[in-house]
Design a protein around this motif. Sequence first.
Motif, short mmCIF file in Angstrom:
data_model
loop_
_atom_site.label_atom_id
_atom_site.label_comp_id
_atom_site.label_asym_id
_atom_site.label_seq_id
_atom_site.Cartn_x
_atom_site.Cartn_y
_atom_site.Cartn_z
N VAL A 139 39.23 33.70 49.74
CA VAL A 139 38.76 34.10 48.41
C VAL A 139 39.71 33.58 47.35
CG1 VAL A 139 38.31 36.05 46.89
CG2 VAL A 139 37.65 36.17 49.31
N LYS A 140 39.16 33.02 46.30
CA LYS A 140 39.94 32.63 45.13
C LYS A 140 39.40 33.41 43.94
CE LYS A 140 41.28 30.12 41.47
NZ LYS A 140 40.85 30.44 40.10
N PRO A 141 40.13 34.45 43.47
CA PRO A 141 39.65 35.21 42.32
C PRO A 141 39.88 34.47 41.02
CG PRO A 141 41.76 36.07 43.04
CD PRO A 141 41.38 34.98 44.01
N SER A 142 39.19 34.92 39.98
CA SER A 142 39.41 34.37 38.64
C SER A 142 40.85 34.58 38.21
CB SER A 142 38.46 35.03 37.64
OG SER A 142 38.84 34.75 36.31
N GLU A 143 41.38 33.63 37.45
CA GLU A 143 42.72 33.78 36.90
C GLU A 143 42.79 34.96 35.93
OE1 GLU A 143 42.06 29.23 36.56
OE2 GLU A 143 40.82 30.99 37.05
N TYR A 144 41.66 35.39 35.38
CA TYR A 144 41.65 36.48 34.42
C TYR A 144 41.70 37.86 35.08
CZ TYR A 144 40.34 33.23 30.66
OH TYR A 144 40.32 32.21 29.74
N SER A 145 41.21 37.97 36.30
CA SER A 145 41.13 39.29 36.94
C SER A 145 41.50 39.23 38.42
CB SER A 145 39.71 39.87 36.78
OG SER A 145 38.75 38.95 37.29
N PRO A 146 42.71 38.73 38.74
CA PRO A 146 43.08 38.60 40.15
C PRO A 146 43.58 39.89 40.79
CG PRO A 146 44.84 37.76 38.76
CD PRO A 146 43.70 38.13 37.84
N LEU A 147 44.15 40.81 39.99
CA LEU A 147 44.80 41.98 40.59
C LEU A 147 43.81 42.86 41.34
CD1 LEU A 147 47.23 43.03 37.70
CD2 LEU A 147 47.72 41.61 39.70
N SER A 148 42.62 43.05 40.78
CA SER A 148 41.62 43.88 41.44
C SER A 148 41.21 43.29 42.78
CB SER A 148 40.39 44.02 40.54
OG SER A 148 40.71 44.58 39.29
N VAL A 149 41.06 41.98 42.82
CA VAL A 149 40.62 41.34 44.06
C VAL A 149 41.76 41.32 45.08
CG1 VAL A 149 39.66 39.23 45.05
CG2 VAL A 149 38.93 39.98 42.79
N LEU A 150 42.99 41.15 44.63
CA LEU A 150 44.13 41.26 45.54
C LEU A 150 44.19 42.66 46.15
CD1 LEU A 150 46.73 39.33 43.38
CD2 LEU A 150 46.09 38.69 45.72
N ALA A 151 43.95 43.68 45.32
CA ALA A 151 43.94 45.05 45.82
C ALA A 151 42.80 45.25 46.82
CB ALA A 151 43.80 46.03 44.66
N LEU A 152 41.64 44.71 46.50
CA LEU A 152 40.51 44.81 47.42
C LEU A 152 40.85 44.15 48.75
CD1 LEU A 152 37.47 45.50 47.86
CD2 LEU A 152 36.95 43.21 47.02
N ILE A 188 34.64 31.70 45.52
CA ILE A 188 35.28 31.58 44.21
C ILE A 188 34.56 32.55 43.26
CG2 ILE A 188 35.90 30.03 42.34
CD1 ILE A 188 35.61 27.70 44.30
N GLY A 189 35.30 33.53 42.76
CA GLY A 189 34.67 34.61 42.02
C GLY A 189 34.93 34.56 40.52
N PRO A 190 34.17 35.33 39.75
CA PRO A 190 34.29 35.40 38.29
C PRO A 190 35.14 36.58 37.86
CG PRO A 190 32.29 36.48 38.93
CD PRO A 190 32.99 36.09 40.22
N TRP A 191 35.33 36.70 36.53
CA TRP A 191 36.16 37.77 36.00
C TRP A 191 35.35 38.99 35.57
CZ3 TRP A 191 34.24 38.48 31.18
CH2 TRP A 191 33.80 37.36 30.45
N ASN A 192 34.04 38.89 35.49
CA ASN A 192 33.28 39.98 34.87
C ASN A 192 32.99 41.13 35.83
OD1 ASN A 192 31.57 38.15 36.25
ND2 ASN A 192 29.80 38.79 35.06
N TRP A 193 32.64 40.84 37.07
CA TRP A 193 32.45 41.85 38.12
C TRP A 193 33.28 41.42 39.33
CZ3 TRP A 193 29.67 46.28 37.24
CH2 TRP A 193 28.77 46.28 36.16
N PRO A 194 34.59 41.43 39.22
CA PRO A 194 35.42 40.79 40.26
C PRO A 194 35.30 41.43 41.64
CG PRO A 194 36.78 42.02 38.70
CD PRO A 194 35.41 41.97 38.12
N LEU A 195 35.18 42.74 41.70
CA LEU A 195 35.08 43.39 43.01
C LEU A 195 33.69 43.23 43.61
CD1 LEU A 195 36.98 46.78 42.42
CD2 LEU A 195 37.86 44.59 43.25
#
Length: 466
Positions: A167-180, A141-148
Amino acid sequence: MNQPLLETSALTMASGRAIHDPATGDLIGHAPEHTVADLDAAVAVATAVQPAWEAAGHGERSRLLKAAADAIDEQAETLAHLLSRETGKPLNGPNARLEVAQSSAWLRATAEFDTPGEVLVDDGQAYATLAYEAVGVVGAIGPWNWPLMITIWQIAPSLRMGNTVVVKPSEYSPLSVLALGEILNSVLPEGVLQVVSGGREVGARISEHEDIAKVMFTGSTRTGKAIAAAGAANLKRLTLELGGNDAAIVLDDCDPEVIAEDLFWGAFINTGQTCAAIKRIYVADNIHDEVAEALAAIARDVPMGPGLDENNVLGPLQNRQQYDIVTRLVDAAREGGARILVGGDPAEGPGNFYPATIVADIAPDNPLVVEEQFGPALPIIRYSDLDQAVAWANGLDVGLGASVWSADRDRALEVAKRVKAGTVWINSHAVPDPRIPFGGIKQSGYGLEFGAEGLKSVAVPKVYNG
């Protein structure tokens, strides 16, 4: 620039969670709103493929981690642009391009670590070894500040040790993690790594899921406590990297001009939105004014603005909630009689921009000192008694990182021994290294990441006796 990531998926979806650029307010795209049922399905797949992934062995897993790093490098510029738009962090400076580069570098470093394990006894009569084997399925479960970067910190050791990861990314920054995830899954076997983008109910389900053996979480202390409580029912293994309010202690023999630049970036990396950044500085009385003015001079000149502008190195706060927290705390400093040397007066306009703010002559119990601001506002506390400064540094209920600054390294080390934190840097701050373990104490969490200790933390020890 390479072909844009997610061009036919999240970025062009007409529904889902809307993601806006925090610098401009512009719509970037929509993230899928996965459900608890989607999470359960992902865990079922991860459980099914995990034995084969573990059986592949360390050599094959390491090879694939390196190939995944190469895949990130091939998409580095596109990924950095998406990250900048989603989080607001500038491309340059210690920001988006750096985060992408460190993500691939971390994968390679983790692939090269020796496999943990040792011979315990070999005396001719008894023989015993200690090995570390896969936990099973890891929930990250990741945060929004350094998502990658933080997602890589979670998944790289987990995959290396033979676990599968959801992996469950932050609701604030999910697109970067989905791309990763798309990039990594172009190399990894199907089902080994899955990204489930959803709300808090998905994170809660990870915490309690009976088929997830380990949870890695980076975020607030409050949420970390909830995860620990939810995982208690099945004694889930946890690594919790939680809130920090890192102290820096500047001794009386420092040259303010020599240390100012490093102090500034130790605090303002990612516009202050870093768990282990300097959040409060205790400066000896004889150099307090010089240090404060040197930091203020940097703050006045540092370029802040939209992340895609190549000239900027500070950006907006990632979300309005964090902007409001920083505003409240700086206002509390002003009301408490502190001197605002620079900043503290955000301009009207689009985006979550709060100016780089330096606050001097602030009371040690002011809210800006004792609460984590997580933004570009730095309090400087004057001290005349070093013992008092150490007591102030240790006086909060968090202990993630800290630093001691001195022209005499031995003297700094003696002070560092008295500081209660998981990591104490000497004449630097918030400089992660994949080889060096990192973790907090007190209410900053528990468990170690990075290096050989990080590999052990996502494995179960097993003794072979005989």
